[in-house]
Structures are given as structure tokens and as C-alpha cells.
Scaffold this motif. Structure first.
Motif, PDB file in Angstrom:
ATOM      1  N   GLY A 100       0.801  -1.220   0.000  1.00 48.67           N
ATOM      2  CA  GLY A 100       0.000   0.000   0.000  1.00 48.67           C
ATOM      3  C   GLY A 100       0.834   1.271   0.000  1.00 48.67           C
ATOM      4  O   GLY A 100       0.351   2.345  -0.359  1.00 48.67           O
ATOM      5  N   TYR A 101       2.083   1.130   0.444  1.00 53.99           N
ATOM      6  CA  TYR A 101       2.946   2.316   0.580  1.00 53.99           C
ATOM      7  C   TYR A 101       4.316   2.046  -0.009  1.00 53.99           C
ATOM      8  O   TYR A 101       5.256   1.722   0.700  1.00 53.99           O
ATOM      9  N   GLY A 102       4.456   2.175  -1.292  1.00 49.19           N
ATOM     10  CA  GLY A 102       5.824   2.054  -1.790  1.00 49.19           C
ATOM     11  C   GLY A 102       6.113   0.726  -2.428  1.00 49.19           C
ATOM     12  O   GLY A 102       5.262   0.181  -3.099  1.00 49.19           O
ATOM     13  N   VAL A 103       7.249   0.221  -2.238  1.00 48.15           N
ATOM     14  CA  VAL A 103       7.856  -0.929  -2.925  1.00 48.15           C
ATOM     15  C   VAL A 103       7.959  -0.776  -4.448  1.00 48.15           C
ATOM     16  O   VAL A 103       8.838  -1.350  -5.054  1.00 48.15           O
ATOM     17  N   ARG A 104       7.064  -0.040  -5.033  1.00 49.56           N
ATOM     18  CA  ARG A 104       7.106   0.167  -6.495  1.00 49.56           C
ATOM     19  C   ARG A 104       6.719   1.612  -6.777  1.00 49.56           C
ATOM     20  O   ARG A 104       6.151   2.265  -5.926  1.00 49.56           O
ATOM     21  N   ARG A 105       6.924   2.025  -8.018  1.00 45.82           N
ATOM     22  CA  ARG A 105       6.558   3.395  -8.350  1.00 45.82           C
ATOM     23  C   ARG A 105       5.055   3.611  -8.204  1.00 45.82           C
ATOM     24  O   ARG A 105       4.596   4.659  -7.809  1.00 45.82           O
ATOM     25  N   GLN A 106       4.279   2.576  -8.529  1.00 46.25           N
ATOM     26  CA  GLN A 106       2.827   2.662  -8.340  1.00 46.25           C
ATOM     27  C   GLN A 106       2.402   1.528  -7.435  1.00 46.25           C
ATOM     28  O   GLN A 106       2.185   0.410  -7.893  1.00 46.25           O
ATOM     29  N   PRO A 149       0.512  -1.272  -5.736  1.00 51.10           N
ATOM     30  CA  PRO A 149      -0.685  -1.916  -6.283  1.00 51.10           C
ATOM     31  C   PRO A 149      -1.889  -1.907  -5.338  1.00 51.10           C
ATOM     32  O   PRO A 149      -2.974  -2.288  -5.747  1.00 51.10           O
ATOM     33  N   HIS A 150      -1.667  -1.520  -4.089  1.00 51.50           N
ATOM     34  CA  HIS A 150      -2.770  -1.537  -3.120  1.00 51.50           C
ATOM     35  C   HIS A 150      -3.005  -0.147  -2.536  1.00 51.50           C
ATOM     36  O   HIS A 150      -2.102   0.669  -2.485  1.00 51.50           O
ATOM     37  N   ALA A 151      -4.238   0.073  -2.053  1.00 49.17           N
ATOM     38  CA  ALA A 151      -4.566   1.339  -1.399  1.00 49.17           C
ATOM     39  C   ALA A 151      -3.780   1.462  -0.096  1.00 49.17           C
ATOM     40  O   ALA A 151      -3.490   0.445   0.520  1.00 49.17           O
ATOM     41  N   PRO A 152      -3.465   2.676   0.345  1.00 51.94           N
ATOM     42  CA  PRO A 152      -3.827   3.936  -0.278  1.00 51.94           C
ATOM     43  C   PRO A 152      -3.002   4.276  -1.514  1.00 51.94           C
ATOM     44  O   PRO A 152      -3.308   5.238  -2.203  1.00 51.94           O
ATOM     45  N   GLY A 153      -1.944   3.493  -1.792  1.00 56.01           N
ATOM     46  CA  GLY A 153      -1.165   3.758  -2.994  1.00 56.01           C
ATOM     47  C   GLY A 153      -0.259   4.957  -2.855  1.00 56.01           C
ATOM     48  O   GLY A 153       0.169   5.545  -3.844  1.00 56.01           O
TER      49      GLY A 153
END
Ligand code: GBH
Length: 456
Positions: free
Chosen positions: A174-180, A182-186
Motif C-alpha cells: 500500500g505504501y511504496g515498494v514500487r513506483r505505483q 498496487p494496493h490502497a492507499p497507494g
């Protein structure tokens, strides 16, 4: 092999509030972070939302009747925090609570025991706005207060509680790991350390909620945590591979950083070392709060990772999956029945908790279900999947591990998070145009398993 299960084995199905209820604005409910996330362009496949989902909020009598016909005596579902305390903290919305009272009445009439998850990813948007939800330590106390409010009101009818579903998912995805994310809140946080801080706060919330349940429950309650830790599976079942899998268990981030501290009161040292400056800030007393005694553990079982020893013997390596590895209709869901057996065994043996009862709180797969011209769904691939995993469950029980029940994910096709309505995990087919429910072949297969208490 006859694959008979013990007479006490609990057969069940599982769902989650946000994935089935719909009615997101009914009777005082406020938004959760997934409502806001779904409103952002490109985040949910096909622009789907959960505004209606399965409309279980209005159609629950039909769904309870379908469970009764299925023959399950156990139902795992979740309660929606933004329905019960719409602002996240403060006033309780009794109208929202009444929905669960009606549901519990129907379950009781059907002779189905409720097992309630207090949180399955639907954080109140109000708390995201106020202080960034899991980014703030305040979230832990607000969750404990919500928990107490629920248990005071429903504790006469629910004695089986799960605090949270899959901490690693709703924090790290939900917070990070990737540029977008995949989970809320994103929300992309500024450093890996801050991501680890969100899961630390969730662990604290779990611990405080365990205390709140025990303090508020009018009847003796059973309290558990639900997690999808990653089973490390020995590529070959010999002594060296098994030892490698046992050592590797702790280093996986979602193991060493969630299930290990929750059960042992310490983050895995190997993991902390590999995290270095990304490790969460842990205040005095936190680990004692986190490691509350649990009555049982809920294992959400989907897939794991294969491990083998390195040539020097003391080390191990994780193996990647070949491109051709079978996975049905979900890119991440490798079919790996043995991960159920190894997950149970690692919880029990590797974490040294032989006494801790274990339930499979989720196990299921997405397949490309189609309605035939005769209006049936013949999901032989789903039956194949569950048979294989249940054989692994049977093996764990035969070998004396305390596996006491199995909640199949899921009762009916529903809102599959960032895949929207484009992935079907249900025993029952949901027609999203008419909201008609059509039991699949796997429903009738599971019905027979329950009836005969064995894999058929
Ligand atoms: C469960 O999580 C959930 O508890 C349940 O709500 C859900 O419907 C069910 O699985 C089926 O998906 O996006 O590539 O980073 C299962 C564990 C963890 C598996 C997150 C997918 C994301 C992979 N999930 N993971 S990716």
C-alpha cells in the motif's frame, strides 16, 4: 488413500467485507482508502469499483442460505471499520453495526459459527486524511478502540476473532515498494524505513487489539492473527534441503518481519541485519505488546518459494520459478500444494510453536470460469486445485501437526482488489449484471467433501 479428516475438522468458507458488501454509502458508512484508490485513474482493472460488488449488504440472506446448503459450519468474514466508526475514531454508527447483527442472526439460524476478522484492508479514509493511517503510530490505538467498540457490542455472539488480515500486504503493497503501489492507499512514502514503520504500527495495532478483545469480551474469546507468510519449500525432501528451508524461513521479509515478531516477540535477526537502516524504529515495550499470546493462527495459503542448500551446506538459496510454471488465472498464484504442508510445519516446528492450533484461513484460486449454454459453470480446474491442497492438509494432520480447519477462499466471485471484477475465486459464480448467483461444479464438489468429511 482414503483422505478422511478428523471428525472435529472445521470446514468453512471465507470472505472479506470490502470485496462483497457493496452499499458503500449506506446508513452512515464513510469511504475507506480503497474507495478513494478506485477513483484514481488506472489503478483498478477496467476502472471497476466496489460500490456494488456482490451487494451482499442487501442480499446476505441468500448468501447465508447458500452456505447452509453447502454444509459449512464455519464462516470467516470481516467487519468494515468505516461502517462501524465512519470517522475512524469517535462515534459508533449503530446503523452500521446493525447490519452485522442481522448477519449474525441469519448465521445463527443456519447453525453456522461466525469467525470475524476485524480488519481486512478497508482503513477509514478519514484517518488517512488525518494522519496518514498506518504511517502514524496513532493508528494502533484507534484500531484498538474500534476493536473494543465492536467486541462490547458483538462479543455475546462472536467468540472467534482475528485481528488483521495479511499485515505485509496492506502496508508494504500500500505504501511504496514500487513506483505505483498496487494496493490502497497507494501512497509512495519517502523511504523503505517508512514502509517498515507502517507494518510495525500494524503489528502494534494487532497486539493492542488482542488486549482489547480479552478485556471487552463478555465470554471467553479465541484470538488469532491471519497472515500469508511465505512457506519455504525444500525442492527435494531430504535432510539438507529441509534444513535449508528452515533457515530460509526467517529471512523472507514478510516472515521475519511479521509472523516471526508476532509469535516470538522479536524480528528475525537475519532480516534486521539485511534491512540495516531500513529497519523500523522499535520503542521500549513494543515487542511485548506485539507478541500477545494467541489462541490460534490463521494461515492464508496460496504459494511459497522453493529453496535448496548452497554447495557449502550452511547456506541456502531461493529458486526462481520457470516461465512455464502452472498458475491458472493469476500471475502470482503458482500452484504449489506442498506449501500448505510446509507452511503448517514451519509454523509449528521451525517457529517452535507445536502447541499452537492452526487454521487455513484462506486457500483458493482464480480460474477463467464460463457459463455454459445450459447455465452451468464446470470449473474442473478449481476442483483439481483444492483437491491437491487438501491432500497436503491431510498429510500435515496425519503427521500430527495441529491443523484444525480449512476456510476456502471464497464463497462467491467478488471484488478482487486491483483486478476489480476480472478475477473469479468463488465457489459460486456472480453475474455482475444481474447479481444472480450460480453455484459452480466446485460448490457441489466441496459440499460432498464436507458431507463425507474427506476429499472426494
Ligand atoms: C488474499 O491475499 C487476500 O486476503 C484476499 O482478500 C484476496 O481476495 C485473495 O488473496 C486473492 O487474491 O500485486 O504482484 O505484488 C493473498 C496474498 C498478497 C497475493 C499480495 C498477491 C500481490 C502480488 N496476496 N500479492 S503483486
Amino acid at each position: 488413500m482414503d483422505y478422511q479428516f478428523p471428525s472435529t475438522f472445521a470446514w468453512g468458507v471465507a470472505t472479506a467485507a470490502y470485496q462483497i458488501e457493496g452499499a458503500v454509502a449506506a446508513e452512515g458508512r464513510q469511504n475507506c482508502v480503497w474507495d478513494s484508490f478506485a477513483a484514481l485513474p488506472g489503478r483498478i482493472q477496467g476502472g471497476d469499483t466496489a460500490a456494488i460488488a456482490c451487494d451482499h449488504y442487501h442480499r446476505f440472506p441468500e448468501d447465508v442460505a447458500a452456505m447452509a446448503r453447502l454444509g459449512v459450519k464455519h464462516y470467516r468474514f470481516s467487519l468494515a471499520w468505516p461502517r462501524i466508526i465512519p470517522e475512524g475514531r469517535g462515534a459508533v454508527n449503530e446503523a452500521g453495526m446493525d447490519f452485522y447483527r442481522r448477519l449474525l442472526d441469519a448465521l445463527q439460524d443456519a447453525g453456522i459459527e461466525p469467525h470475524a476478522t476485524l480488519f481486512h484492508w478497508d482503513s477509514p479514509q478519514a484517518l488517512e486524511d488525518r494522519y496518514g493511517s498506518w504511517r502514524s503510530r496513532e493508528m494502533a490505538q484507534d484500531f484498538a478502540d474500534y476493536t473494543a467498540a465492536v467486541v462490547q457490542r458483538l462479543g455475546d455472539r462472536i467468540t472467534s476473532w482475528m485481528t488483521m488480515n495479511e499485515i505485509h500486504c496492506f502496508t508494504h503493497l500500500g505504501y511504496g515498494v514500487r513506483r505505483q503501489p498496487p494496493h490502497a492507499p497507494g501512497t509512495l512514502v519517502s523511504s523503505p524505513q517508512q514502509v517498515w514503520q507502517t507494518s510495525h504500527h500494524a503489528l502494534l495495532a494487532h497486539g493492542l487489539a488482542c488486549q482489547a478483545i480479552r478485556a471487552a469480551s463478555p465470554r471467553p474469546a479465541q484470538v488469532g492473527l491471519v497472515d500469508n507468510f511465505v512457506p519455504t519449500v525444500p525442492l527435494i525432501e531430504d535432510k539438507d534441503h529441509i534444513q535449508a528451508a528452515q533457515r530460509a524461513f526467517h529471512l523472507n521479509a514478510s516472515n521475519g518481519g511479521i509472523v516471526v515478531p508476532a509469535l516470538t516477540g522479536a524480528y528475525a535477526p537475519d532480516l534486521l541485519e539485511s534491512l540495516g537502516p531500513a529497519a523500523p524504529e522499535i520503542r521500549a515495550g513494543d515487542l511485548d505488546t506485539i507478541a500477545q499470546p494467541l489462541d490460534w493462527f490463521g494461515f492464508n495459503c496460496y504459494f511459497g518459494t522453493y529453496v535448496r542448500p548452497t554447495e557449502t551446506g550452511a547456506g541456502y538459496e531461493y529458486l526462481s520459478f520457470p516461465k512455464s510454471y502452472p498458475r491458472l488465472h493469476m500471475p502470482w498464484l503458482r500452484i504449489m500444494p506442498d506449501c500448505l504442508y510446509w507452511g503448517v510445519r514451519h509454523l509449528s516446528e521451525t517457529l517452535g510453536r507445536r502447541d499452537l492450533p492452526i487454521f487455513i484461513t484462506e486457500n483458493g484460486c482464480a480460474v477463467k470460469d464460463r457459463l455454459t449454454e445450459t447455465g452451468e459453470v464446470i470449473d474442473s480446474d478449481r476442483i483439481f486445485f483444492h483437491r491437491a491442497y487438501l491432500r497436503a492438509a491431510h498429510r500435515a494432520i496425519q503427521e500430527g501437526f495441529p491443523l484444525q480447519g480449512y476456510f476456502l477462499w471464497t464463497l462467491m466471485d467478488n471484488f478482487e482488489w486491483s483486478y476489480g471484477h476480472h478475477r473469479r475465486f468463488g465457489l459460486i459464480y456472480t453475474d455482475y449484471k444481474t447479481l444472480q448467483r450460480i453455484p459452480k461444479a466446485s460448490y457441489y464438489w466441496y459440499q460432498r467433501c464436507i458431507q463425507h468429511n474427506r476429499i472426494v
